[in-house]
Design a protein around this motif. Sequence first.
Motif, PDB file in Angstrom:
ATOM      1  N   PHE A  25      -4.620  41.127  50.690  1.00 50.31           N
ATOM      2  CA  PHE A  25      -3.711  42.365  49.717  1.00 50.31           C
ATOM      3  C   PHE A  25      -3.862  43.523  50.282  1.00 50.31           C
ATOM      4  CE2 PHE A  25      -5.029  37.837  47.874  1.00 50.31           C
ATOM      5  CZ  PHE A  25      -3.765  37.272  47.444  1.00 50.31           C
ATOM      6  N   PHE A  33       5.221  42.156  47.252  1.00 48.61           N
ATOM      7  CA  PHE A  33       4.388  40.750  46.551  1.00 48.61           C
ATOM      8  C   PHE A  33       5.124  40.035  45.409  1.00 48.61           C
ATOM      9  CE2 PHE A  33       1.509  39.064  42.813  1.00 48.61           C
ATOM     10  CZ  PHE A  33       0.624  37.972  44.069  1.00 48.61           C
ATOM     11  N   ILE A  37       5.383  35.991  45.212  1.00 49.97           N
ATOM     12  CA  ILE A  37       4.992  35.090  44.694  1.00 49.97           C
ATOM     13  C   ILE A  37       6.232  34.197  44.123  1.00 49.97           C
ATOM     14  CG2 ILE A  37       5.049  36.339  42.472  1.00 49.97           C
ATOM     15  CD1 ILE A  37       2.054  34.746  42.624  1.00 49.97           C
ATOM     16  N   TYR A  44       6.199  29.697  39.001  1.00 48.27           N
ATOM     17  CA  TYR A  44       5.730  30.879  38.429  1.00 48.27           C
ATOM     18  C   TYR A  44       6.470  32.031  37.576  1.00 48.27           C
ATOM     19  CZ  TYR A  44       4.252  35.559  39.108  1.00 48.27           C
ATOM     20  OH  TYR A  44       3.472  37.079  38.788  1.00 48.27           O
ATOM     21  N   GLY A  69      -7.349  38.957  38.724  1.00 47.86           N
ATOM     22  CA  GLY A  69      -5.982  38.947  39.883  1.00 47.86           C
ATOM     23  C   GLY A  69      -5.707  39.360  39.375  1.00 47.86           C
ATOM     24  N   SER A  71      -3.118  41.392  40.128  1.00 50.52           N
ATOM     25  CA  SER A  71      -2.061  41.968  41.371  1.00 50.52           C
ATOM     26  C   SER A  71      -1.637  43.013  40.793  1.00 50.52           C
ATOM     27  CB  SER A  71      -0.994  41.103  41.949  1.00 50.52           C
ATOM     28  OG  SER A  71      -2.033  39.920  41.829  1.00 50.52           O
ATOM     29  N   ALA A  74       2.026  41.047  36.829  1.00 47.27           N
ATOM     30  CA  ALA A  74       2.992  40.391  35.682  1.00 47.27           C
ATOM     31  C   ALA A  74       2.302  40.134  34.412  1.00 47.27           C
ATOM     32  CB  ALA A  74       3.564  39.676  36.934  1.00 47.27           C
ATOM     33  N   ASP A  93      -8.651  44.174  39.005  1.00 46.31           N
ATOM     34  CA  ASP A  93      -8.394  43.568  41.238  1.00 46.31           C
ATOM     35  C   ASP A  93      -8.969  44.306  41.785  1.00 46.31           C
ATOM     36  OD1 ASP A  93      -5.251  41.713  41.469  1.00 46.31           O
ATOM     37  OD2 ASP A  93      -6.594  42.687  43.423  1.00 46.31           O
ATOM     38  N   GLU A 120     -11.894  47.219  40.595  1.00 46.11           N
ATOM     39  CA  GLU A 120     -13.362  46.300  41.075  1.00 46.11           C
ATOM     40  C   GLU A 120     -13.081  44.649  41.068  1.00 46.11           C
ATOM     41  OE1 GLU A 120     -15.572  46.565  37.203  1.00 46.11           O
ATOM     42  OE2 GLU A 120     -15.310  44.725  36.677  1.00 46.11           O
ATOM     43  N   ARG A 123     -16.308  39.374  40.644  1.00 46.55           N
ATOM     44  CA  ARG A 123     -17.602  38.712  40.361  1.00 46.55           C
ATOM     45  C   ARG A 123     -18.652  39.516  40.334  1.00 46.55           C
ATOM     46  NH1 ARG A 123     -17.343  37.238  46.994  1.00 46.55           N
ATOM     47  NH2 ARG A 123     -16.712  39.011  47.157  1.00 46.55           N
ATOM     48  N   ASN A 136      -5.039  33.374  37.116  1.00 46.00           N
ATOM     49  CA  ASN A 136      -3.237  33.072  37.707  1.00 46.00           C
ATOM     50  C   ASN A 136      -3.644  33.299  39.359  1.00 46.00           C
ATOM     51  OD1 ASN A 136      -0.979  31.994  37.074  1.00 46.00           O
ATOM     52  ND2 ASN A 136       0.616  34.095  37.176  1.00 46.00           N
ATOM     53  N   PHE A 137      -4.259  31.699  39.405  1.00 47.33           N
ATOM     54  CA  PHE A 137      -3.885  32.050  41.166  1.00 47.33           C
ATOM     55  C   PHE A 137      -4.566  32.835  41.990  1.00 47.33           C
ATOM     56  CE2 PHE A 137       0.360  31.048  39.677  1.00 47.33           C
ATOM     57  CZ  PHE A 137       0.200  29.253  40.166  1.00 47.33           C
ATOM     58  N   THR A 138      -6.220  33.276  41.413  1.00 49.50           N
ATOM     59  CA  THR A 138      -6.619  33.886  42.238  1.00 49.50           C
ATOM     60  C   THR A 138      -8.338  33.213  42.517  1.00 49.50           C
ATOM     61  OG1 THR A 138      -6.326  35.832  40.972  1.00 49.50           O
ATOM     62  CG2 THR A 138      -8.590  36.331  41.733  1.00 49.50           C
TER      63      THR A 138
HETATM   64  C1  GEK Z   1       0.118  37.191  38.816  1.00 46.30           C
HETATM   65  N1  GEK Z   1      -1.986  37.009  38.707  1.00 46.30           N
HETATM   66  O1  GEK Z   1       1.074  38.304  39.419  1.00 46.30           O
HETATM   67  N2  GEK Z   1     -11.876  40.284  43.080  1.00 46.30           N
HETATM   68  C2  GEK Z   1     -10.374  40.924  42.163  1.00 46.30           C
HETATM   69  N3  GEK Z   1      -9.903  40.570  43.106  1.00 46.30           N
HETATM   70  C3  GEK Z   1      -9.299  39.447  43.529  1.00 46.30           C
HETATM   71  C4  GEK Z   1     -10.675  38.565  44.390  1.00 46.30           C
HETATM   72  C5  GEK Z   1     -11.687  39.708  43.836  1.00 46.30           C
HETATM   73  N4  GEK Z   1     -13.096  39.038  44.480  1.00 46.30           N
HETATM   74  N5  GEK Z   1      -9.883  38.322  45.115  1.00 46.30           N
HETATM   75  C6  GEK Z   1      -9.125  38.213  45.272  1.00 46.30           C
HETATM   76  N6  GEK Z   1      -8.516  39.038  43.959  1.00 46.30           N
HETATM   77  C7  GEK Z   1      -1.125  37.647  39.752  1.00 46.30           C
HETATM   78  C8  GEK Z   1      -0.948  37.024  41.404  1.00 46.30           C
HETATM   79  S1  GEK Z   1      -2.755  37.077  43.574  1.00 46.30           S
HETATM   80  C9  GEK Z   1      -2.342  34.989  43.480  1.00 46.30           C
HETATM   81  C10 GEK Z   1      -2.498  37.427  41.645  1.00 46.30           C
HETATM   82  C11 GEK Z   1      -1.437  34.955  44.849  1.00 46.30           C
HETATM   83  C12 GEK Z   1      -7.287  39.450  43.880  1.00 46.30           C
HETATM   84  C13 GEK Z   1      -5.759  39.972  44.857  1.00 46.30           C
HETATM   85  O2  GEK Z   1      -6.028  41.552  45.506  1.00 46.30           O
HETATM   86  C14 GEK Z   1      -3.972  39.211  44.385  1.00 46.30           C
HETATM   87  O3  GEK Z   1      -3.662  40.433  44.118  1.00 46.30           O
HETATM   88  C15 GEK Z   1      -4.769  38.902  42.724  1.00 46.30           C
HETATM   89  O4  GEK Z   1      -6.431  38.565  43.285  1.00 46.30           O
HETATM   90  C16 GEK Z   1      -4.207  36.966  43.534  1.00 46.30           C
HETATM   91  O5  GEK Z   1       0.175  36.886  37.857  1.00 46.30           O
HETATM   92  O6  GEK Z   1      -1.692  36.074  45.904  1.00 46.30           O
HETATM   93  O7  GEK Z   1      -1.560  34.048  45.129  1.00 46.30           O
END
Ligand code: GEK
Length: 246
Positions: A25, A33, A37, A44, A69, A71, A74, A93, A120, A123, A136-138
Amino acid sequence: MVPTADPKEDKVYAKPIDQLEAFEFNAKVADVFENMIERSVPGYPLILDIIGLTTEHFAQPNTCCYDLGCSLGASTLKIRQHLPISCLAIGIDNSSDMVERCRANVARDHSQAQIEIRQEDLRITRIENASVVVMNFTLQFLPEGDRDNVLRGISDGLVDGGVFLLCEKIKFDNSNQQALFEDLHLSFKRLMGYSDLEIAQKRAALENVLIPSTITELNERVSRAGFSRTELIVQCLNFVAILAIK
Ligand code: GEK
């Protein structure tokens, strides 16, 4: 939708790449992005609307609502726009490129509930006084060994009547089913204008980065974390939203 200034078309995998690296990412991805997505995850926009209405239904005054997560924000903004004014929306994120653009998107949104965007690793995020938590997809991007702990932290941090909305790409144990859903997803991406080269390179880059679960595994994980009830509320091809109630 996020009030982005000018969503750009995803061309990240459009040209042949000699040394294909694992998907990240980073700035290149963060720049496109929104378009990426929407063209990769069937349903979505519907799921964003479901996040809004779930928030409206379950958010409790004077609580926090988390988007883990987030991003570009949205889902976080959908949450914020449906919150009682006394609530706090928190987007988390760990990608600095996402967080920087997310903060700019948040600045263009004028809904009234307080919001904070934190860079952050989710976890280590302590979920406290929460009535709604969204992933949402994280979860699919976390090492499998960390997933139970994260869900336990969410369950522990929810107030009575609080909910967790988990949206994930799923896989199937049955190979015929797996092949059918993969084919349909492939057709969806072609319909969205991706070339076979783009699809193949992105798929290779995501290998071992996006690790999907079966519906059964997701339900078991959620139950183990202490939720009393789970409902499958959306399925669009191989993408689902599960509502877990504490
Ligand atoms: C949306 N929810 O548009 N800690 C924090 N963030 C993380 C971690 C972690 N350990 N691992 C991954 N991410 C959004 C879409 S995208 C989903 C979410 C996709 C973050 C990563 O940086 C990315 O921005 C997000 O989780 C996943 O509704 O790309 O399919």
